[in-house]
Every structure is written in structure tokens, then in C-alpha cells.
Design an enzyme around this catalytic site. Structure first.
Site, short mmCIF file in Angstrom:
data_model
loop_
_atom_site.label_atom_id
_atom_site.label_comp_id
_atom_site.label_asym_id
_atom_site.label_seq_id
_atom_site.Cartn_x
_atom_site.Cartn_y
_atom_site.Cartn_z
N THR A 81 95.36 104.67 29.31
CA THR A 81 94.79 104.09 27.95
C THR A 81 93.71 102.83 28.38
OG1 THR A 81 94.78 103.63 25.70
CG2 THR A 81 96.48 102.28 27.25
N TYR A 82 92.91 102.57 27.59
CA TYR A 82 92.05 101.28 27.61
C TYR A 82 92.40 100.27 26.77
CZ TYR A 82 87.65 98.83 26.80
OH TYR A 82 86.48 97.74 26.80
N GLY A 153 102.36 102.83 22.75
CA GLY A 153 102.86 102.88 24.00
C GLY A 153 103.99 101.86 24.08
N GLY A 164 103.60 97.89 22.71
CA GLY A 164 103.27 98.33 21.27
C GLY A 164 102.30 99.18 20.87
N ILE A 165 101.41 98.73 20.25
CA ILE A 165 100.00 99.59 19.53
C ILE A 165 98.76 98.93 19.70
CG2 ILE A 165 101.58 100.20 17.70
CD1 ILE A 165 99.77 98.52 16.01
N SER A 166 97.77 99.82 19.76
CA SER A 166 96.41 99.25 19.91
C SER A 166 95.67 100.04 18.93
CB SER A 166 95.70 99.57 21.42
OG SER A 166 95.85 100.64 21.63
N CYS A 182 95.03 108.91 26.99
CA CYS A 182 96.65 109.72 26.88
C CYS A 182 96.77 110.95 27.22
CB CYS A 182 96.65 109.35 25.12
SG CYS A 182 96.72 107.59 24.77
#
Length: 233
Positions: A81-82, A153, A164-166, A182
Site C-alpha cells: 500500500t501507499y 491493515g 490500522g486504517i488509511s 493491496c
């Protein structure tokens, strides 16, 4: 039960870009302290400088431009992921064993509800899809195609979560071209800005907190982590 168990989740945000190695070191230390009953649960909002991370399921072929940005192997679940400016990351250090027992799926579903609720406050309909991790939207600015707006993630160590989350607010979406995000090549990524929703980060933070409290319970303000908050061992 300790005093920390009875306290609300601490909530904080960093105003400057945060280096990835520092963030991971802080999360690992805080998770250990939560597990030992020496610290409260914490949600930490931040932005990173441009970088790629490789989760535990990452496939090397999905890193298309390995020299474009720094690449960090990480212990969270998921693939490549970025992270970068304009993307709001929420690192979530929670006592999952106390909240959900061994039901990790229930925890992930709670994270999804949190993101979907925050998007709803921003006037965006977020949805989940079987077989596709994260939260998705129909982008009317791109003919109604489905695109990913938020990634999840997490890692759980001895009953405590970190990572956590983005949520894409207004990042440079061309930065995703260096990876297969992903591991999904059939669908693109978008952002609130890409949906013609130019919402300031401070408002997104407010939406995230309101939705978090609906799903997980109350939060209290705390100071942002500083470099000396990580012990050198």
C-alpha cells in the site's frame, strides 16, 4: 481491572509528517504497555511522507517501481500500500481481547463501520465488498466505477492491535502507480477530492472521531507522540 481499562480511549493527532520507523516503534511500545496494563488504548491520526509498505502477504511483482519511494516491510496484514501527504492514517492501539475476545472478524467489521460512518458524515456512501479488503465507493466523477477510498491493515499481538486504517482525503493518486494496491489490479483508487469532496483534514478528523465514538465508545484528548516517547533499547 486496572484504572487504564476503565478509561476512555485516548485520541491524538500529529500536525507534522511522521516518519514510518518512528511510528512503528511507538505503536509496538504502546501496544506492549496496553497489554501490561501500563497505558490506555490510543488512536493516533497522522500523515506520512510518501512511502510504500509491504504487508505479510505482499507479492514482489506488485512493487512496480521499487526506487520511486522508500519501501518498508511491515508486520501488518495485507499486501502493498501507499502512504503519503493528503492521506489520513489512523493507527489503532486497542485491547482487542477485552473488546472482541478472539473474534478478529468482528474487529475488522467494526473498523469498516467506523470508516463508512465517517464517510457518511462527509456525504459519501462507502461500502464493503466480499473478497476485497477496505472500503469502496462508486465514483460518479469517473462514470460510476468502483474505486477504493480507504485501506485496512492491522496486526494483533497478544490481544492488542496496532497499525490500522488509511483514508484518502486528497493525496497525489499518481503515487499509487508504483504498486498494485493491496494486490487488486482490476479496480482503481480514489479520494474525497477525487469524488469532488474537497474536505479539510481537520473536518475529516472530526468525522473520524464522531464515527469512532459511535462504534467503539468515548475518546478523550491526549498529546501527540514525541520522539522521546519511544524507548531506545
Amino acid at each position: 481491572m486496572t484504572d487504564f481499562d476503565r478509561r476512555a480511549v485516548e485520541w491524538t493527532a500529529s500536525s507534522a509528517l511522521v516518519g514510518y520507523p518512528f511510528a512503528v516503534a511507538f505503536m509496538e511500545q504502546r501496544a506492549a504497555e496496553i497489554r501490561e496494563g501500563r497505558a490506555s488504548e490510543l488512536v493516533w491520526l497522522l500523515e506520512h511522507p510518501p512511502l510504500y509498505t509491504a504487508g505479510t502477504s505482499a507479492v514482489s511483482a506488485d512493487l512496480k517501481s521499487p526506487s520511486r519511494f522508500p519501501v518498508f516491510a511491515t508486520g501488518r496484514g495485507g499486501q502493498y500500500t501507499y502512504h503519503g501527504p493528503g492521506q489520513r492514517i489512523a493507527y489503532v492501539m486497542l485491547d482487542i481481547q477485552r473488546r472482541f475476545g478472539t473474534d478478529v472478524r468482528a474487529f475488522v467489521e467494526a473498523l469498516e463501520l467506523w470508516i463508512i460512518g465517517a464517510l457518511a458524515l462527509a456525504g459519501v456512501r462507502g461500502e464493503v465488498r466480499d473478497g476485497r479488503v477496505g472500503v469502496w465507493v462508486a465514483n460518479e466523477q469517473a462514470g460510476g466505477v468502483e474505486q477504493k477510498i480507504a485501506a485496512i491493515g492491522i496486526r494483533i499481538r497478544r490481544g492488542v492491535s496496532f497499525h490500522g486504517i488509511s483514508l484518502n482525503v486528497a493525496p497525489d493518486l499518481s503515487h499509487y502507480e508504483g504498486i498494485v494496491p493491496c494486490g487488486i489490479s482490476e479496480y482503481g483508487v480514489t479520494s474525497l477530492a477525487g469524488l469532488a469532496k474537497p474536505i479539510p483534514i481537520k473536518d475529516v478528523d472530526m468525522f473520524l472521531r464522531q464515527s469512532f465514538e459511535r462504534v467503539f465508545g468515548p475518546a478523550i484528548d491526549a498529546g501527540a507522540p514525541q520522539t522521546d516517547d519511544v524507548l531506545v533499547r
